[in-house]
Design a protein around this motif. Structure first.
Motif, short mmCIF file in Angstrom:
data_model
loop_
_atom_site.label_atom_id
_atom_site.label_comp_id
_atom_site.label_asym_id
_atom_site.label_seq_id
_atom_site.Cartn_x
_atom_site.Cartn_y
_atom_site.Cartn_z
N LYS A 32 -27.65 -25.86 -31.63
CA LYS A 32 -28.15 -27.24 -31.61
C LYS A 32 -27.27 -28.19 -32.42
N ARG A 35 -26.09 -32.88 -29.22
CA ARG A 35 -27.18 -33.38 -28.36
C ARG A 35 -26.72 -33.34 -26.91
N ASP A 78 -29.32 -31.93 -24.10
CA ASP A 78 -30.42 -31.15 -24.66
C ASP A 78 -31.59 -32.10 -24.90
N ASP A 80 -35.27 -32.98 -25.91
CA ASP A 80 -36.41 -32.56 -26.71
C ASP A 80 -37.65 -33.35 -26.28
N SER A 90 -37.62 -27.88 -25.76
CA SER A 90 -36.27 -28.38 -25.49
C SER A 90 -35.83 -27.81 -24.14
#
Length: 146
Positions: A32, A35, A78, A80, A90
């Protein structure tokens, strides 16, 4: 009938994926640290390379603004979100960005390279083909993720 042109390589033959592209995707997926990642086809190297990464604090708007207005790219984002049961989730989206204003050659190159590249990205949940920003709007991602 002539088959002369059949043996010549075309723009799609031999487009590889550089190791940095695979590693950067894995960093997004597992650690992670990104982004989003934007990839481009480097015709000189004949492979898909990382063009830009966005840090974990960057927004979807930052991501969308990083895509060129008149050239094709591949991207992973990604996303969320919180479910109806109030669970943090996610999902990773693969976006094939091919704006209508991009060159025909670029559209062909990206279209013929997409499947091979997409197979290298193990862990993508959803795929979106977009020709203008409305086709990959944040609401589109929300609808697909739920």
């Amino acid at each position: 009938m002539s088959f002369r042109g059949l043996s010549r390589p075309n723009a799609s033959s031999g487009m590889g994926v550089d190791d940095n592209s695979k590693n950067t995707f894995m960093e997004l997926k597992q650690k992670k640290v990104h982004r989003y990642v934007i990839f481009k086809v480097d015709e000189k190297k004949r492979e898909v390379v990382v063009e830009k990464t966005g840090g974990p604090a960057e927004s979807y708007d930052d991501f969308a603004a990083s895509l060129p207005d008149n050239d094709c790219r591949y991207a992973v984002f990604d996303f969320d979100f919180v479910t109806a049961e109030n669970c943090q989730k996610s999902k990773i989206f693969f976006i094939a960005w091919s704006p209508s204003t991009s060159r025909i050659r670029a559209k062909m190159l990206y279209a013929t390279t997409k499947e091979r590249f997409r197979r290298e990205l193990d862990g993508v949940h959803y795929e979106i083909q977009a020709t203008d920003p409305t086709e990959m709007d944040l609401e589109v991602l929300r609808d697909r993720a739920h």
